[in-house]
Scaffold this motif. Structure first.
Motif, PDB file in Angstrom:
ATOM      1  N   THR A  82       0.713  -1.284   0.032  1.00  0.00           N
ATOM      2  CA  THR A  82       0.015  -0.098   0.004  1.00  0.00           C
ATOM      3  C   THR A  82       0.861   1.280   0.057  1.00  0.00           C
ATOM      4  OG1 THR A  82      -0.008   0.241   2.385  1.00  0.00           O
ATOM      5  CG2 THR A  82      -1.880  -1.384   1.326  1.00  0.00           C
ATOM      6  N   THR A  83       0.239   2.394  -0.163  1.00  0.00           N
ATOM      7  CA  THR A  83       0.895   3.794  -0.063  1.00  0.00           C
ATOM      8  C   THR A  83      -0.154   4.691   0.347  1.00  0.00           C
ATOM      9  OG1 THR A  83       2.503   5.055  -1.129  1.00  0.00           O
ATOM     10  CG2 THR A  83       0.695   4.340  -2.402  1.00  0.00           C
ATOM     11  N   PRO A  84       0.293   5.857   1.032  1.00  0.00           N
ATOM     12  CA  PRO A  84      -0.664   6.843   1.375  1.00  0.00           C
ATOM     13  C   PRO A  84      -0.671   7.646   0.279  1.00  0.00           C
ATOM     14  CG  PRO A  84       1.256   7.181   2.694  1.00  0.00           C
ATOM     15  CD  PRO A  84       1.259   5.811   1.966  1.00  0.00           C
ATOM     16  N   ASN A  85      -2.027   8.248  -0.328  1.00  0.00           N
ATOM     17  CA  ASN A  85      -2.151   9.162  -1.377  1.00  0.00           C
ATOM     18  C   ASN A  85      -1.915  10.462  -0.818  1.00  0.00           C
ATOM     19  OD1 ASN A  85      -4.301   9.675  -0.470  1.00  0.00           O
ATOM     20  ND2 ASN A  85      -5.518   8.675  -2.240  1.00  0.00           N
ATOM     21  N   GLU A  86      -1.657  11.457  -1.867  1.00  0.00           N
ATOM     22  CA  GLU A  86      -1.693  13.053  -1.238  1.00  0.00           C
ATOM     23  C   GLU A  86      -2.948  13.366  -0.381  1.00  0.00           C
ATOM     24  OE1 GLU A  86      -3.502  12.945  -5.603  1.00  0.00           O
ATOM     25  OE2 GLU A  86      -2.294  11.950  -4.331  1.00  0.00           O
ATOM     26  N   GLN A  87      -4.095  12.697  -0.526  1.00  0.00           N
ATOM     27  CA  GLN A  87      -4.958  13.118   0.436  1.00  0.00           C
ATOM     28  C   GLN A  87      -4.904  12.276   1.835  1.00  0.00           C
ATOM     29  OE1 GLN A  87      -6.039  11.992  -2.819  1.00  0.00           O
ATOM     30  NE2 GLN A  87      -5.935  14.586  -3.107  1.00  0.00           N
ATOM     31  N   GLY A  88      -3.904  11.549   2.182  1.00  0.00           N
ATOM     32  CA  GLY A  88      -3.582  10.734   3.275  1.00  0.00           C
ATOM     33  C   GLY A  88      -4.480   9.633   3.375  1.00  0.00           C
ATOM     34  N   GLU A  89      -4.850   9.135   2.187  1.00  0.00           N
ATOM     35  CA  GLU A  89      -5.567   7.837   2.326  1.00  0.00           C
ATOM     36  C   GLU A  89      -4.672   6.538   1.860  1.00  0.00           C
ATOM     37  OE1 GLU A  89      -9.910   9.891   1.165  1.00  0.00           O
ATOM     38  OE2 GLU A  89      -8.471   9.305  -0.396  1.00  0.00           O
ATOM     39  N   PHE A  90      -4.823   5.367   2.525  1.00  0.00           N
ATOM     40  CA  PHE A  90      -4.159   4.452   2.199  1.00  0.00           C
ATOM     41  C   PHE A  90      -4.729   3.840   0.602  1.00  0.00           C
ATOM     42  CE2 PHE A  90      -2.338   3.399   6.182  1.00  0.00           C
ATOM     43  CZ  PHE A  90      -0.775   3.632   5.817  1.00  0.00           C
ATOM     44  N   THR A  91      -3.820   3.710  -0.064  1.00  0.00           N
ATOM     45  CA  THR A  91      -4.325   3.143  -1.495  1.00  0.00           C
ATOM     46  C   THR A  91      -3.513   1.970  -1.862  1.00  0.00           C
ATOM     47  OG1 THR A  91      -2.666   4.529  -2.890  1.00  0.00           O
ATOM     48  CG2 THR A  91      -4.887   5.376  -2.377  1.00  0.00           C
ATOM     49  N   PRO A  92      -4.234   1.016  -2.450  1.00  0.00           N
ATOM     50  CA  PRO A  92      -3.325  -0.342  -3.068  1.00  0.00           C
ATOM     51  C   PRO A  92      -2.329  -0.132  -3.940  1.00  0.00           C
ATOM     52  CG  PRO A  92      -5.651  -0.714  -3.618  1.00  0.00           C
ATOM     53  CD  PRO A  92      -5.536   0.944  -3.205  1.00  0.00           C
ATOM     54  N   ARG A  93      -1.145  -0.726  -3.606  1.00  0.00           N
ATOM     55  CA  ARG A  93       0.251  -0.608  -4.668  1.00  0.00           C
ATOM     56  C   ARG A  93       0.339  -1.866  -5.190  1.00  0.00           C
ATOM     57  NH1 ARG A  93       4.423   3.443  -4.574  1.00  0.00           N
ATOM     58  NH2 ARG A  93       4.898   3.554  -7.218  1.00  0.00           N
ATOM     59  N   LEU A  94       1.013  -2.987  -4.739  1.00  0.00           N
ATOM     60  CA  LEU A  94       1.275  -3.920  -5.144  1.00  0.00           C
ATOM     61  C   LEU A  94       0.080  -5.123  -4.819  1.00  0.00           C
ATOM     62  CD1 LEU A  94       5.030  -4.476  -4.188  1.00  0.00           C
ATOM     63  CD2 LEU A  94       4.021  -4.121  -6.314  1.00  0.00           C
ATOM     64  N   ALA A  95      -0.756  -4.523  -3.964  1.00  0.00           N
ATOM     65  CA  ALA A  95      -2.127  -5.218  -3.383  1.00  0.00           C
ATOM     66  C   ALA A  95      -3.165  -4.863  -4.473  1.00  0.00           C
ATOM     67  CB  ALA A  95      -2.448  -4.820  -2.154  1.00  0.00           C
ATOM     68  N   ALA A  96      -3.975  -5.611  -4.824  1.00  0.00           N
ATOM     69  CA  ALA A  96      -4.908  -5.548  -5.803  1.00  0.00           C
ATOM     70  C   ALA A  96      -6.276  -4.780  -5.033  1.00  0.00           C
ATOM     71  CB  ALA A  96      -5.532  -6.989  -6.119  1.00  0.00           C
ATOM     72  N   GLU A  97      -6.198  -4.754  -3.836  1.00  0.00           N
ATOM     73  CA  GLU A  97      -7.081  -4.007  -2.874  1.00  0.00           C
ATOM     74  C   GLU A  97      -6.706  -3.927  -1.645  1.00  0.00           C
ATOM     75  OE1 GLU A  97     -10.788  -6.251  -3.327  1.00  0.00           O
ATOM     76  OE2 GLU A  97     -10.150  -7.961  -2.152  1.00  0.00           O
ATOM     77  N   LEU A  98      -7.587  -3.041  -0.866  1.00  0.00           N
ATOM     78  CA  LEU A  98      -7.287  -2.835   0.616  1.00  0.00           C
ATOM     79  C   LEU A  98      -8.283  -3.772   1.385  1.00  0.00           C
ATOM     80  CD1 LEU A  98      -7.186   0.863   0.865  1.00  0.00           C
ATOM     81  CD2 LEU A  98      -5.462  -0.504   0.909  1.00  0.00           C
ATOM     82  N   PRO A  99      -7.404  -4.541   2.170  1.00  0.00           N
ATOM     83  CA  PRO A  99      -8.341  -5.682   2.920  1.00  0.00           C
ATOM     84  C   PRO A  99      -9.338  -4.892   3.930  1.00  0.00           C
ATOM     85  CG  PRO A  99      -6.200  -6.253   2.901  1.00  0.00           C
ATOM     86  CD  PRO A  99      -6.164  -4.960   2.448  1.00  0.00           C
ATOM     87  N   THR A 100     -10.635  -5.266   3.868  1.00  0.00           N
ATOM     88  CA  THR A 100     -11.620  -4.772   4.690  1.00  0.00           C
ATOM     89  C   THR A 100     -12.682  -5.710   5.175  1.00  0.00           C
ATOM     90  OG1 THR A 100     -13.400  -4.251   3.189  1.00  0.00           O
ATOM     91  CG2 THR A 100     -11.406  -2.479   3.580  1.00  0.00           C
ATOM     92  N   GLU A 101     -13.480  -5.608   6.335  1.00  0.00           N
ATOM     93  CA  GLU A 101     -14.473  -6.446   6.709  1.00  0.00           C
ATOM     94  C   GLU A 101     -15.529  -6.659   5.430  1.00  0.00           C
ATOM     95  OE1 GLU A 101     -15.613  -7.181  10.888  1.00  0.00           O
ATOM     96  OE2 GLU A 101     -15.311  -5.088  10.547  1.00  0.00           O
ATOM     97  N   ALA A 102     -15.732  -5.573   4.635  1.00  0.00           N
ATOM     98  CA  ALA A 102     -16.783  -5.501   3.601  1.00  0.00           C
ATOM     99  C   ALA A 102     -16.356  -6.487   2.389  1.00  0.00           C
ATOM    100  CB  ALA A 102     -17.031  -4.174   3.035  1.00  0.00           C
ATOM    101  N   ASN A 103     -14.982  -6.399   2.014  1.00  0.00           N
ATOM    102  CA  ASN A 103     -14.646  -7.389   0.906  1.00  0.00           C
ATOM    103  C   ASN A 103     -14.029  -8.779   1.538  1.00  0.00           C
ATOM    104  OD1 ASN A 103     -11.951  -6.945   1.748  1.00  0.00           O
ATOM    105  ND2 ASN A 103     -11.569  -5.294   0.273  1.00  0.00           N
TER     106      ASN A 103
END
Length: 577
Positions: A82-103
């Motif tokens: 992952t990496t934080p973007n300019e808004q300070g939100e984690f975004t996926p980098r080598l990961a296909a998606e961010l792991p959450t309870e929803a997914n």
């Protein structure tokens, strides 16, 4: 190396890590007008030269936490899940998606995280990048002999990592870990091209990494430059646009600006001049881009006796072991003049370590500028004025009578704003009878390891002054910096409590922050910790930097970010030729 959206209550971790909590103050945001965007299609090819003031000791971010390392590593070896973007939100980098309870990526008990990698990933040498590399990274970092900063990222909480297929890594935690999204953000280690875990500190990979980032190191001339060429196996199709990055090591600020003005470099890290002076000097060739920073300048006190071959907290510091002396030093500093005149208004006041992001604490300055109060405290503590104005011990708590109130103030080299601050502090302290002797070291010493004898880690210092910052998820670093069990020593070489500070209320606050995913409750706990730090005068927070980058007029595609380094988005850059 933090967040923007405001939420309350018990949150999904993915949201919690990317939000700022209502009432906690807005996190710094990038100027929407700052950036290298330009009409038209990006142009492929070309070389960009970047100026850095000092040579990094390594490109392995698990071995060194100095900011200078990240400036280069983020373009090559520092690309992780992952990496934080300019808004300070984690975004996926080598990961296909961010792991959450929803997914389904985060279990209901929050003790299992399932990472899915992008399909078809490759290392820069063409070898497949798989879930085995995620597991290998954990195995190396959690190996006590590796020399890694493992505790700051919660690797010690991982019980196992399962790899059911090449794109799936299932991470099992002993307890919920709020910082899981940032855990592998500093990069992955290639199992096929690194080395033995216990020998990580001496890997060839640390300077010539097989990498997953947009560029790969092809030449390193010590003391001169580091050259990175385009990674042909980078996962983003068509990127990077540039052929090459060259990091030139130029310690002298005037020489740095001269190179930029001549057009021989396109990116300038931390220009010494303020924006107006810099832009006038560059005369259209380049301009300084400012973004709110995370770099928080503070003075740190050693509460234990230096030079006694005991890295623990047993014997108190002969001068600083008395809280009244530390409070007096805090009262002696003219903070308003420091911010307004010495730093020319290019910084913001800061009173505590939690000065930005979702965990921001608006704490008052407990020991404000008051020369008479400082003198009173020193007198009460048994330090009387000597014949030359510097105080000497007469009934002091821990020092023999006649001891001179003389302290060494250690900082790092090649950073002119820090030098200005140090000289101002020295004069402030002299006015109340405290002699401060300046001693600046290279990054490699100030931020060195315990085995290298770094003064702060082995406890051989009086006062330190440098800027430090938190990432989006601070809990691991908070625990390693202030918890009583984190005092460095032979059995805890990665410990970060180099103040040798023991405070039960602080420990309780730290534990409370790590025991919940409720962001508001976590912020409240951090603020309680900040209050304890201020009351005990363990540190004196001075100001918060804005990050400055000199950017050439023909460089396009860049975005300056509070949470990124100078090269965090280098894959998007191109030259308008």
């Amino acid at each position: 190396m933090l967040g923007r959206r405001c939420l309350k209550g018990l949150l999904l971790v993915a949201l919690a890590l990317s939000a700022c909590t209502a009432g906690g103050g807005a996190a710094p945001t990038a100027d929407p007008n700052v950036g290298g965007g330009a009409p038209g299609e990006p142009i492929r090819g070309g070389t960009v030269v970047l100026i850095i003031p000092e040579e990094p000791t390594t490109l392995n971010r698990y071995l060194a936490d100095a900011a200078i390392v990240r400036q280069v590593a983020d373009a090559t070896s520092g690309v992780g899940l992952t990496t934080p973007n300019e808004q300070g939100e984690f975004t996926p980098r080598l990961a296909a998606e961010l792991p959450t309870e929803a997914n389904g990526g985060l279990s209901a008990d929050k003790k299992t995280v399932t990472w899915k990698l992008r399909p078809g990933l490759k290392w820069s040498d063409g070898a497949p990048l798989t879930s085995a590399d995620v597991k290998w990274t954990w195995e190396v970092i959690s190996n006590p002999a590796s020399g890694a900063f493992s505790e700051t990222d919660g690797f010690g909480l991982i019980e196992a990592i399962e790899t059911p297929d090449e794109t799936t890594a299932v991470v099992k935690y002993a307890q919920p870990f709020t910082g899981y999204l940032s855990q592998f953000a500093a990069g992955l280690l290639p199992k096929h091209a690194s080395g033995a875990a216990e020998a990580m500190a001496s890997w060839d990979w640390n300077r010539r990494p097989v990498a997953a980032g947009p560029f790969v190191v092809t030449e390193w001339k010590s003391g001169e430059s580091i050259t990175l060429d385009r990674n042909p196996n980078y996962y983003e199709a068509g990127k990077p646009y540039l052929d090459r990055l060259i990091f030139r090591i130029i310690p002298e600020p005037a020489a740095q600006s001269a190179v930029m003005k001549q057009g021989d470099a396109q990116v300038h890290l931390w220009p010494g001049e303020d924006k107006a002076d810099y832009d006038a000097l560059m005369a259209g060739q380049a301009a300084q881009q400012l973004v709110p920073g995370i770099w928080n300048m503070a003075i740190d006190f050693n509460l234990s006796r230096p030079g006694d071959d005991d890295p623990g907290a047993g014997a108190p510091h002969p001068i600083l072991g008395d809280v009244r002396v530390r409070q007096a030093i805090a009262h002696a500093i003219d903070y308003d003049t420091l911010v307004r005149d010495v730093m020319r208004g290019q910084v913001a006041p800061s009173t505590n370590p939690f000065a930005y992001g979702w965990y921001r604490c608006d704490l008052p300055r407990l020991y404000g500028y008051d020369v008479e109060k400082a003198k009173q405290l020193l007198t009460e503590a048994g330090w009387v004025e000597g014949p030359d104005g510097i105080r000497v011990a007469q009934g002091a708590l821990n020092a023999p009578d006649g001891t001179r109130l003389s302290l060494e103030l250690q900082g790092y080299t090649s950073f002119e704003p820090l030098q200005r601050t140090e000289e101002f502090i020295v004069e402030n302290l002299k006015a109340v009878g405290v002699e401060a002797r300046l001693q600046n070291y290279d990054f490699s010493i100030i931020f060195g390891s315990y085995s290298d004898g770094s003064p702060r880690l082995v406890g051989d210092y009086d006062m330190l002054i440098f800027d430090r910052g938190f990432s989006l998820e601070p809990q691991g670093e908070v625990e390693n910096t202030w918890k009583s069990t984190s005092i460095p020593g032979p059995d805890n070489v990665d410990g970060g409590n180099y103040f040798r500070w023991i405070n039960a209320e602080a420990d309780a606050a730290i534990e409370a922050a790590g025991a919940t995913f409720d962001q508001a409750a976590r912020r409240d706990a951090y603020c309680r910790l900040g209050e304890q730090i201020a009351q005990d005068a363990v540190q004196i927070y001075l100001y918060l930097f804005q990050d400055g980058y000199g950017m050439a007029a023909n460089l396009r595609g860049y975005t300056v970010s509070t949470w990124g380094s100078m090269s965090w988005d280098a894959q998007n850059w191109w030259l308008d030729q």
